[in-house]
Design a protein around this motif. Structure first.
Motif, PDB file in Angstrom:
ATOM      1  N   UNK A 176     -19.196 -99.541  82.040  1.00  0.00           N
ATOM      2  CA  UNK A 176     -19.902 -98.293  81.586  1.00  0.00           C
ATOM      3  C   UNK A 176     -18.949 -97.554  80.613  1.00  0.00           C
ATOM      4  N   UNK A 177     -17.754 -97.429  81.208  1.00  0.00           N
ATOM      5  CA  UNK A 177     -16.650 -96.607  80.464  1.00  0.00           C
ATOM      6  C   UNK A 177     -16.132 -97.546  79.248  1.00  0.00           C
ATOM      7  N   UNK A 178     -16.221 -98.875  79.407  1.00  0.00           N
ATOM      8  CA  UNK A 178     -15.578 -99.724  78.168  1.00  0.00           C
ATOM      9  C   UNK A 178     -16.740 -99.654  77.165  1.00  0.00           C
ATOM     10  N   UNK A 179     -18.008 -99.789  77.356  1.00  0.00           N
ATOM     11  CA  UNK A 179     -19.091 -99.500  76.462  1.00  0.00           C
ATOM     12  C   UNK A 179     -18.874 -98.281  75.744  1.00  0.00           C
ATOM     13  N   UNK A 180     -18.707 -97.299  76.303  1.00  0.00           N
ATOM     14  CA  UNK A 180     -18.570 -95.759  75.840  1.00  0.00           C
ATOM     15  C   UNK A 180     -17.082 -95.660  74.961  1.00  0.00           C
ATOM     16  N   UNK A 181     -16.202 -96.304  75.399  1.00  0.00           N
ATOM     17  CA  UNK A 181     -14.943 -96.412  74.521  1.00  0.00           C
ATOM     18  C   UNK A 181     -15.015 -97.088  73.281  1.00  0.00           C
ATOM     19  N   UNK A 182     -15.747 -98.218  73.350  1.00  0.00           N
ATOM     20  CA  UNK A 182     -15.770 -98.946  71.946  1.00  0.00           C
ATOM     21  C   UNK A 182     -16.874 -98.029  71.165  1.00  0.00           C
ATOM     22  N   UNK A 184     -21.549 -97.779  72.006  1.00  0.00           N
ATOM     23  CA  UNK A 184     -22.446 -98.764  72.117  1.00  0.00           C
ATOM     24  C   UNK A 184     -22.740 -99.351  70.941  1.00  0.00           C
ATOM     25  N   UNK A 185     -22.985 -98.524  69.782  1.00  0.00           N
ATOM     26  CA  UNK A 185     -23.331 -99.155  68.416  1.00  0.00           C
ATOM     27  C   UNK A 185     -22.564-100.045  67.826  1.00  0.00           C
ATOM     28  N   UNK A 186     -21.325-100.592  68.679  1.00  0.00           N
ATOM     29  CA  UNK A 186     -20.233-101.403  68.377  1.00  0.00           C
ATOM     30  C   UNK A 186     -20.448-102.814  69.055  1.00  0.00           C
ATOM     31  N   UNK A 187     -20.997-102.834  70.469  1.00  0.00           N
ATOM     32  CA  UNK A 187     -21.035-103.760  71.316  1.00  0.00           C
ATOM     33  C   UNK A 187     -22.211-104.886  71.025  1.00  0.00           C
ATOM     34  N   UNK A 215     -27.537-101.451  82.410  1.00  0.00           N
ATOM     35  CA  UNK A 215     -26.540-101.156  81.220  1.00  0.00           C
ATOM     36  C   UNK A 215     -26.793-101.809  79.973  1.00  0.00           C
ATOM     37  N   UNK A 216     -27.013-103.016  80.012  1.00  0.00           N
ATOM     38  CA  UNK A 216     -27.312-103.729  78.612  1.00  0.00           C
ATOM     39  C   UNK A 216     -28.373-103.461  77.970  1.00  0.00           C
ATOM     40  N   UNK A 217     -29.457-103.235  79.096  1.00  0.00           N
ATOM     41  CA  UNK A 217     -30.807-102.780  78.331  1.00  0.00           C
ATOM     42  C   UNK A 217     -30.796-101.315  77.666  1.00  0.00           C
ATOM     43  N   UNK A 218     -30.024-100.503  78.319  1.00  0.00           N
ATOM     44  CA  UNK A 218     -29.806 -99.072  78.086  1.00  0.00           C
ATOM     45  C   UNK A 218     -29.230 -99.048  76.849  1.00  0.00           C
ATOM     46  N   UNK A 219     -28.353 -99.822  76.568  1.00  0.00           N
ATOM     47  CA  UNK A 219     -27.525 -99.773  75.265  1.00  0.00           C
ATOM     48  C   UNK A 219     -27.969-100.863  74.215  1.00  0.00           C
ATOM     49  N   UNK A 220     -29.095-101.452  74.257  1.00  0.00           N
ATOM     50  CA  UNK A 220     -29.278-102.586  73.555  1.00  0.00           C
ATOM     51  C   UNK A 220     -28.428-103.707  73.353  1.00  0.00           C
TER      52      UNK A 220
END
Length: 411
Positions: A176-182, A184-187, A215-220
Protein backbone atom coordinates in the motif's frame (compact mmCIF):
# COMPACT_ATOMS: atom_id res chain seq x y z
CA UNK A 1 31.33 -30.12 -24.28
CA UNK A 2 29.22 -27.65 -26.27
CA UNK A 3 26.01 -27.52 -24.20
CA UNK A 4 25.88 -24.36 -22.08
CA UNK A 5 23.49 -25.12 -19.20
CA UNK A 6 21.13 -22.49 -17.73
CA UNK A 7 21.84 -21.29 -14.19
CA UNK A 8 25.06 -23.32 -14.06
CA UNK A 9 28.69 -23.03 -12.96
CA UNK A 10 29.94 -24.31 -16.29
CA UNK A 11 33.51 -24.59 -15.06
CA UNK A 12 32.24 -27.25 -12.66
CA UNK A 13 29.55 -28.77 -14.88
CA UNK A 14 31.96 -29.32 -17.77
CA UNK A 15 33.91 -31.71 -15.57
CA UNK A 16 30.97 -33.53 -14.00
CA UNK A 17 27.67 -33.67 -15.92
CA UNK A 18 24.79 -35.66 -14.44
CA UNK A 19 22.97 -37.32 -17.32
CA UNK A 20 19.32 -38.29 -16.90
CA UNK A 21 18.62 -41.15 -19.26
CA UNK A 22 14.98 -42.12 -18.75
CA UNK A 23 11.98 -41.76 -16.44
CA UNK A 24 9.13 -43.85 -15.13
CA UNK A 25 6.37 -42.54 -12.88
CA UNK A 26 7.95 -40.48 -10.06
CA UNK A 27 11.41 -41.90 -10.83
CA UNK A 28 14.27 -40.97 -13.15
CA UNK A 29 17.35 -43.02 -13.99
CA UNK A 30 20.90 -42.02 -14.88
CA UNK A 31 22.96 -43.71 -17.59
CA UNK A 32 24.30 -46.23 -15.08
CA UNK A 33 20.72 -47.29 -14.30
CA UNK A 34 20.69 -45.75 -10.82
CA UNK A 35 17.18 -44.76 -9.78
CA UNK A 36 16.29 -41.44 -8.15
CA UNK A 37 13.01 -40.06 -6.85
CA UNK A 38 12.22 -36.92 -8.85
CA UNK A 39 11.72 -34.76 -5.79
CA UNK A 40 11.17 -31.60 -7.82
CA UNK A 41 9.00 -32.89 -10.69
CA UNK A 42 11.98 -31.82 -12.83
CA UNK A 43 11.66 -28.02 -12.71
CA UNK A 44 8.28 -27.83 -10.88
CA UNK A 45 6.37 -29.26 -13.85
CA UNK A 46 6.28 -33.08 -14.16
CA UNK A 47 3.02 -33.28 -12.22
CA UNK A 48 2.01 -36.57 -13.85
CA UNK A 49 5.45 -38.11 -13.58
CA UNK A 50 7.37 -39.60 -16.47
CA UNK A 51 6.57 -42.02 -19.26
CA UNK A 52 2.88 -41.27 -19.81
CA UNK A 53 2.36 -42.93 -23.17
CA UNK A 54 -1.08 -41.32 -23.58
CA UNK A 55 0.57 -37.93 -23.99
CA UNK A 56 3.26 -39.26 -26.34
CA UNK A 57 0.62 -41.02 -28.43
CA UNK A 58 -1.52 -37.87 -28.67
CA UNK A 59 1.48 -35.86 -29.85
CA UNK A 60 2.49 -38.52 -32.37
CA UNK A 61 -1.03 -38.68 -33.78
CA UNK A 62 -1.15 -34.90 -34.17
CA UNK A 63 2.28 -34.80 -35.80
CA UNK A 64 1.09 -37.29 -38.42
CA UNK A 65 -1.79 -34.95 -39.21
CA UNK A 66 -0.14 -31.51 -39.06
CA UNK A 67 2.91 -31.17 -36.84
CA UNK A 68 3.13 -27.38 -36.66
CA UNK A 69 1.72 -24.24 -38.17
CA UNK A 70 1.63 -20.62 -37.08
CA UNK A 71 -1.48 -18.97 -35.66
CA UNK A 72 -0.84 -15.35 -36.63
CA UNK A 73 -3.74 -13.31 -38.04
CA UNK A 74 -6.73 -15.56 -38.88
CA UNK A 75 -4.84 -18.88 -38.99
CA UNK A 76 -5.75 -21.49 -36.38
CA UNK A 77 -5.92 -25.22 -35.66
CA UNK A 78 -8.30 -27.41 -33.68
CA UNK A 79 -5.93 -28.38 -30.82
CA UNK A 80 -5.19 -24.70 -30.13
CA UNK A 81 -8.88 -23.85 -30.17
CA UNK A 82 -9.69 -26.79 -27.90
CA UNK A 83 -7.05 -26.13 -25.26
CA UNK A 84 -8.00 -22.46 -25.00
CA UNK A 85 -11.67 -23.40 -24.57
CA UNK A 86 -10.71 -25.98 -21.93
CA UNK A 87 -8.56 -23.54 -19.96
CA UNK A 88 -11.08 -20.69 -20.19
CA UNK A 89 -13.81 -23.01 -18.89
CA UNK A 90 -11.69 -23.83 -15.82
CA UNK A 91 -10.53 -20.27 -15.13
CA UNK A 92 -11.78 -18.42 -12.02
CA UNK A 93 -13.12 -15.53 -14.07
CA UNK A 94 -16.07 -15.51 -16.52
CA UNK A 95 -15.71 -15.14 -20.29
CA UNK A 96 -11.95 -15.50 -20.16
CA UNK A 97 -9.70 -15.40 -23.21
CA UNK A 98 -6.41 -17.28 -23.50
CA UNK A 99 -3.27 -15.96 -25.21
CA UNK A 100 -0.83 -18.82 -25.84
CA UNK A 101 2.96 -18.67 -25.56
CA UNK A 102 5.92 -21.04 -25.41
CA UNK A 103 6.49 -20.88 -21.64
CA UNK A 104 6.29 -18.98 -18.39
CA UNK A 105 8.78 -16.25 -19.19
CA UNK A 106 6.96 -15.53 -22.44
CA UNK A 107 3.70 -15.33 -20.52
CA UNK A 108 5.00 -12.74 -18.06
CA UNK A 109 6.09 -10.49 -20.92
CA UNK A 110 2.64 -10.83 -22.47
CA UNK A 111 0.92 -9.94 -19.19
CA UNK A 112 3.19 -6.95 -18.58
CA UNK A 113 2.63 -5.55 -22.06
CA UNK A 114 -1.11 -6.21 -21.89
CA UNK A 115 -1.30 -4.40 -18.55
CA UNK A 116 0.39 -1.30 -19.88
CA UNK A 117 -1.57 -1.40 -23.13
CA UNK A 118 -4.83 -1.77 -21.20
CA UNK A 119 -4.44 1.67 -19.68
CA UNK A 120 -3.36 3.17 -22.99
CA UNK A 121 -6.62 1.81 -24.41
CA UNK A 122 -8.43 3.59 -21.55
CA UNK A 123 -6.69 6.89 -22.26
CA UNK A 124 -4.41 6.62 -19.22
CA UNK A 125 -0.94 6.21 -20.79
CA UNK A 126 0.77 7.34 -17.59
CA UNK A 127 -0.23 4.06 -15.85
CA UNK A 128 2.82 1.98 -16.71
CA UNK A 129 4.37 1.09 -13.35
CA UNK A 130 4.55 -2.62 -12.50
CA UNK A 131 5.01 -3.86 -8.93
CA UNK A 132 6.21 -7.29 -7.81
CA UNK A 133 7.51 -8.91 -4.60
CA UNK A 134 10.88 -9.66 -3.10
CA UNK A 135 11.80 -13.34 -3.55
CA UNK A 136 9.39 -13.50 -6.47
CA UNK A 137 10.48 -15.20 -9.67
CA UNK A 138 8.84 -14.35 -12.99
CA UNK A 139 11.24 -15.88 -15.50
CA UNK A 140 14.27 -14.39 -17.19
CA UNK A 141 12.84 -12.48 -20.15
CA UNK A 142 12.96 -8.70 -20.26
CA UNK A 143 9.96 -7.86 -18.12
CA UNK A 144 10.38 -10.95 -15.95
CA UNK A 145 13.96 -10.04 -15.08
CA UNK A 146 12.95 -6.51 -14.14
CA UNK A 147 10.08 -7.85 -12.02
CA UNK A 148 12.20 -10.48 -10.32
CA UNK A 149 12.66 -10.31 -6.59
CA UNK A 150 15.71 -12.56 -6.31
CA UNK A 151 18.58 -10.09 -6.18
CA UNK A 152 21.18 -12.39 -7.74
CA UNK A 153 19.00 -12.71 -10.85
CA UNK A 154 18.42 -8.99 -11.44
CA UNK A 155 21.93 -7.55 -11.08
CA UNK A 156 24.84 -7.34 -13.55
CA UNK A 157 22.72 -6.81 -16.66
CA UNK A 158 22.84 -3.07 -16.92
CA UNK A 159 19.59 -1.09 -17.14
CA UNK A 160 16.41 -3.16 -16.96
CA UNK A 161 12.82 -2.33 -17.95
CA UNK A 162 12.02 0.96 -16.18
CA UNK A 163 8.98 1.80 -14.06
CA UNK A 164 9.13 -1.44 -12.08
CA UNK A 165 9.64 -2.01 -8.36
CA UNK A 166 9.29 -4.70 -5.71
CA UNK A 167 7.98 -4.73 -2.15
CA UNK A 168 8.55 -7.14 0.76
CA UNK A 169 6.73 -10.34 -0.15
CA UNK A 170 4.85 -10.71 3.13
CA UNK A 171 3.73 -7.14 3.81
CA UNK A 172 0.42 -5.62 2.75
CA UNK A 173 1.33 -2.26 4.32
CA UNK A 174 4.50 -2.18 2.21
CA UNK A 175 2.47 -2.70 -0.96
CA UNK A 176 0.00 0.00 0.00
CA UNK A 177 2.84 2.40 0.80
CA UNK A 178 4.51 1.70 -2.56
CA UNK A 179 1.27 2.33 -4.42
CA UNK A 180 0.89 5.66 -2.66
CA UNK A 181 4.57 6.55 -3.22
CA UNK A 182 4.30 6.00 -6.96
CA UNK A 183 0.76 7.31 -7.18
CA UNK A 184 -2.19 4.98 -7.78
CA UNK A 185 -2.86 6.72 -11.10
CA UNK A 186 0.55 5.58 -12.35
CA UNK A 187 0.42 1.88 -11.36
CA UNK A 188 -0.72 -0.59 -14.00
CA UNK A 189 -0.37 -4.00 -12.35
CA UNK A 190 0.81 -6.05 -9.40
CA UNK A 191 2.43 -9.45 -10.08
CA UNK A 192 1.98 -12.13 -7.44
CA UNK A 193 2.74 -15.84 -7.09
CA UNK A 194 0.15 -17.39 -4.74
CA UNK A 195 3.02 -19.34 -3.17
CA UNK A 196 6.47 -18.03 -4.02
CA UNK A 197 8.30 -20.89 -5.69
CA UNK A 198 11.84 -20.49 -7.00
CA UNK A 199 12.47 -17.66 -4.54
CA UNK A 200 12.39 -20.13 -1.67
CA UNK A 201 8.83 -21.55 -1.27
CA UNK A 202 7.12 -18.91 0.84
CA UNK A 203 3.39 -19.52 1.44
CA UNK A 204 1.38 -16.34 1.94
CA UNK A 205 0.42 -15.18 5.40
CA UNK A 206 -3.23 -15.47 6.39
CA UNK A 207 -5.22 -12.78 4.60
CA UNK A 208 -2.38 -11.69 2.31
CA UNK A 209 -3.75 -12.80 -1.07
CA UNK A 210 -7.22 -11.45 -0.33
CA UNK A 211 -5.66 -8.24 0.95
CA UNK A 212 -3.65 -7.84 -2.24
CA UNK A 213 -6.81 -8.28 -4.31
CA UNK A 214 -8.64 -5.70 -2.22
CA UNK A 215 -5.83 -3.16 -2.60
CA UNK A 216 -5.71 -3.67 -6.36
CA UNK A 217 -9.48 -3.28 -6.63
CA UNK A 218 -9.44 -0.14 -4.49
CA UNK A 219 -6.92 1.57 -6.76
CA UNK A 220 -7.97 0.13 -10.13
CA UNK A 221 -4.73 -1.85 -10.45
CA UNK A 222 -4.66 -5.06 -12.49
CA UNK A 223 -3.86 -8.16 -10.42
CA UNK A 224 -1.65 -10.61 -12.33
CA UNK A 225 -1.42 -14.02 -10.69
CA UNK A 226 1.70 -15.92 -11.70
CA UNK A 227 0.51 -19.54 -11.64
CA UNK A 228 3.42 -20.95 -13.64
CA UNK A 229 4.50 -23.07 -10.65
CA UNK A 230 1.29 -23.02 -8.59
CA UNK A 231 -1.11 -24.10 -11.32
CA UNK A 232 -2.40 -27.47 -12.51
CA UNK A 233 -2.72 -29.13 -9.14
CA UNK A 234 0.38 -27.91 -7.33
CA UNK A 235 -1.90 -26.07 -4.87
CA UNK A 236 -4.79 -28.47 -5.40
CA UNK A 237 -6.74 -26.38 -7.95
CA UNK A 238 -6.44 -25.63 -11.65
CA UNK A 239 -4.70 -22.27 -11.25
CA UNK A 240 -3.77 -22.18 -7.56
CA UNK A 241 -5.50 -18.88 -6.88
CA UNK A 242 -8.86 -20.61 -6.40
CA UNK A 243 -7.61 -21.43 -2.89
CA UNK A 244 -8.79 -17.86 -2.22
CA UNK A 245 -12.27 -18.03 -3.77
CA UNK A 246 -13.11 -14.35 -3.56
CA UNK A 247 -10.01 -13.32 -5.54
CA UNK A 248 -10.69 -12.63 -9.21
CA UNK A 249 -7.46 -11.87 -11.07
CA UNK A 250 -7.25 -9.69 -14.15
CA UNK A 251 -4.75 -12.12 -15.66
CA UNK A 252 -3.22 -15.49 -14.82
CA UNK A 253 0.07 -16.58 -16.34
CA UNK A 254 0.58 -20.32 -16.72
CA UNK A 255 3.01 -22.89 -18.18
CA UNK A 256 4.81 -25.98 -16.80
CA UNK A 257 2.03 -28.26 -15.53
CA UNK A 258 -0.33 -27.48 -18.42
CA UNK A 259 1.48 -30.23 -20.37
CA UNK A 260 3.16 -31.81 -17.32
CA UNK A 261 6.29 -30.56 -19.07
CA UNK A 262 6.02 -33.03 -21.94
CA UNK A 263 6.24 -30.16 -24.43
CA UNK A 264 6.76 -26.43 -23.77
CA UNK A 265 3.54 -24.43 -23.57
CA UNK A 266 2.49 -21.35 -21.67
CA UNK A 267 -0.09 -18.64 -21.83
CA UNK A 268 -2.11 -15.93 -20.16
CA UNK A 269 -5.72 -16.24 -19.10
CA UNK A 270 -7.24 -12.77 -19.49
CA UNK A 271 -10.46 -11.47 -17.99
CA UNK A 272 -13.06 -9.77 -20.15
CA UNK A 273 -12.27 -6.29 -18.85
CA UNK A 274 -8.79 -6.46 -20.36
CA UNK A 275 -9.66 -8.53 -23.43
CA UNK A 276 -12.92 -6.87 -24.52
CA UNK A 277 -11.50 -3.99 -26.62
CA UNK A 278 -9.60 -6.47 -28.79
CA UNK A 279 -12.68 -8.58 -29.54
CA UNK A 280 -15.55 -6.08 -29.74
CA UNK A 281 -15.32 -5.06 -33.40
CA UNK A 282 -13.18 -5.31 -36.49
CA UNK A 283 -10.69 -2.47 -36.76
CA UNK A 284 -10.24 -2.22 -32.99
CA UNK A 285 -6.88 -2.28 -31.20
CA UNK A 286 -4.44 -5.03 -32.17
CA UNK A 287 -2.09 -6.64 -29.64
CA UNK A 288 1.09 -6.60 -31.69
CA UNK A 289 2.85 -9.37 -29.82
CA UNK A 290 3.17 -13.12 -30.27
CA UNK A 291 5.47 -16.13 -30.21
CA UNK A 292 6.40 -18.10 -33.31
CA UNK A 293 5.11 -21.29 -31.73
CA UNK A 294 1.96 -19.87 -30.12
CA UNK A 295 -0.82 -22.41 -30.62
CA UNK A 296 1.60 -25.06 -31.92
CA UNK A 297 -0.81 -27.95 -32.66
CA UNK A 298 1.43 -30.78 -31.42
CA UNK A 299 2.13 -28.94 -28.17
CA UNK A 300 -1.58 -28.20 -27.70
CA UNK A 301 -2.32 -31.89 -28.29
CA UNK A 302 0.01 -32.69 -25.40
CA UNK A 303 -1.86 -30.23 -23.19
CA UNK A 304 -5.25 -31.69 -24.09
CA UNK A 305 -4.03 -35.21 -23.27
CA UNK A 306 -2.58 -33.94 -19.99
CA UNK A 307 -5.85 -32.32 -18.94
CA UNK A 308 -7.70 -35.52 -19.80
CA UNK A 309 -5.42 -37.43 -17.41
CA UNK A 310 -5.77 -34.82 -14.67
CA UNK A 311 -9.52 -35.27 -14.80
CA UNK A 312 -9.70 -39.04 -15.39
CA UNK A 313 -7.39 -39.74 -12.44
CA UNK A 314 -8.61 -36.91 -10.19
CA UNK A 315 -5.07 -35.52 -9.98
CA UNK A 316 -5.72 -31.81 -9.47
CA UNK A 317 -7.01 -32.09 -5.88
CA UNK A 318 -3.92 -34.09 -4.83
CA UNK A 319 -1.86 -30.95 -4.40
CA UNK A 320 -4.10 -30.04 -1.47
CA UNK A 321 -4.50 -33.61 -0.22
CA UNK A 322 -0.73 -34.10 -0.05
CA UNK A 323 0.31 -30.74 1.40
CA UNK A 324 -0.07 -31.83 5.03
CA UNK A 325 1.67 -35.22 4.63
CA UNK A 326 4.61 -33.48 2.93
CA UNK A 327 4.89 -30.73 5.55
CA UNK A 328 4.47 -33.20 8.42
CA UNK A 329 7.27 -35.36 7.02
CA UNK A 330 9.67 -32.43 6.63
CA UNK A 331 8.76 -30.34 9.69
CA UNK A 332 10.90 -32.36 12.15
CA UNK A 333 13.96 -31.49 10.08
CA UNK A 334 13.70 -27.90 11.36
CA UNK A 335 15.27 -29.22 14.56
CA UNK A 336 18.33 -30.58 12.78
CA UNK A 337 21.54 -28.84 13.80
CA UNK A 338 22.28 -27.87 10.17
CA UNK A 339 18.77 -26.67 9.28
CA UNK A 340 17.38 -23.18 9.69
CA UNK A 341 13.69 -23.75 8.97
CA UNK A 342 11.12 -25.71 7.00
CA UNK A 343 8.61 -23.81 4.85
CA UNK A 344 5.46 -25.25 3.31
CA UNK A 345 1.94 -26.29 4.16
CA UNK A 346 0.15 -24.68 1.21
CA UNK A 347 0.26 -27.04 -1.75
CA UNK A 348 2.52 -29.94 -2.60
CA UNK A 349 5.79 -28.02 -2.34
CA UNK A 350 8.14 -27.12 0.47
CA UNK A 351 11.65 -25.93 1.27
CA UNK A 352 14.29 -26.77 3.86
CA UNK A 353 16.70 -23.99 4.73
CA UNK A 354 20.29 -24.38 5.94
CA UNK A 355 22.08 -22.23 8.48
CA UNK A 356 25.09 -21.87 6.20
CA UNK A 357 23.99 -20.84 2.67
CA UNK A 358 27.28 -22.12 1.28
CA UNK A 359 26.25 -25.63 2.36
CA UNK A 360 23.31 -25.91 -0.07
CA UNK A 361 25.35 -27.89 -2.61
CA UNK A 362 26.42 -30.35 0.10
CA UNK A 363 22.80 -30.81 1.17
CA UNK A 364 21.61 -31.41 -2.40
CA UNK A 365 24.47 -33.80 -3.13
CA UNK A 366 23.74 -35.75 0.04
CA UNK A 367 20.07 -36.11 -0.90
CA UNK A 368 21.06 -37.28 -4.38
CA UNK A 369 23.42 -39.85 -2.87
CA UNK A 370 20.45 -41.06 -0.82
CA UNK A 371 18.36 -41.47 -3.98
CA UNK A 372 16.37 -38.24 -4.23
CA UNK A 373 16.79 -35.20 -6.48
CA UNK A 374 16.02 -31.85 -4.83
CA UNK A 375 16.29 -28.29 -6.15
CA UNK A 376 19.14 -26.16 -4.74
CA UNK A 377 18.08 -22.57 -4.02
CA UNK A 378 19.75 -19.64 -2.32
CA UNK A 379 19.85 -20.72 1.32
CA UNK A 380 18.21 -24.13 1.05
CA UNK A 381 16.59 -26.76 -1.14
CA UNK A 382 13.07 -27.00 -2.53
CA UNK A 383 10.88 -29.99 -3.23
CA UNK A 384 7.79 -30.22 -5.44
CA UNK A 385 7.30 -33.91 -6.26
CA UNK A 386 5.00 -35.27 -8.97
CA UNK A 387 1.37 -35.22 -7.90
CA UNK A 388 1.20 -39.00 -8.37
CA UNK A 389 3.47 -39.57 -5.35
CA UNK A 390 2.33 -41.59 -2.35
CA UNK A 391 3.34 -41.57 1.34
CA UNK A 392 6.28 -43.90 0.71
CA UNK A 393 7.78 -41.37 -1.69
CA UNK A 394 7.27 -38.52 0.77
CA UNK A 395 8.98 -40.57 3.49
CA UNK A 396 11.93 -41.27 1.19
CA UNK A 397 12.16 -37.58 0.38
CA UNK A 398 12.38 -36.64 4.06
CA UNK A 399 14.96 -39.36 4.75
CA UNK A 400 17.15 -38.19 1.87
CA UNK A 401 17.08 -34.55 2.95
CA UNK A 402 18.00 -35.63 6.47
CA UNK A 403 20.94 -37.54 5.00
CA UNK A 404 22.00 -34.37 3.20
CA UNK A 405 21.69 -32.34 6.40
CA UNK A 406 23.79 -34.96 8.19
CA UNK A 407 26.48 -34.46 5.55
CA UNK A 408 26.34 -30.70 6.13
CA UNK A 409 26.69 -31.16 9.87
CA UNK A 410 29.65 -33.49 9.41
CA UNK A 411 31.41 -31.20 6.98
Amino acid sequence: MAFWHPFADMGAVARNEFIIDRGEGPWVFDEAGTRYLDGTASLWYANLGHGRTEIADAVAAQMKKIEAYHTFSDVSNRPAEAICEALAARAPMPNAKVFLTSGGGDSIDVAAKLARRHFINLGQPERVHLISRTQGYHGTHGYGTALGGIEANVVNWGPLVPQTSSVPHDSLPALEEEIRRIGPDKVAAFFCEPVIGAGGVFPPHEGYIQGVADLCAEHGILLVIDAVICGFGRLGTWFGVERWPDVKPSMITFAKGVTSGYLPLGGVVVDETVSAPYFEAAGGPMFRHGATYAGHPSVCAAALATIDIYEAEDIIRRGQDLEKPLYDALAPLAGHEAASEVRGGTGFLAAVGVKEPSAVATLAAGARKAGVLVRPLLGGVAVSPPLICEQEHIDLLAQAIKAGLDDVAAR
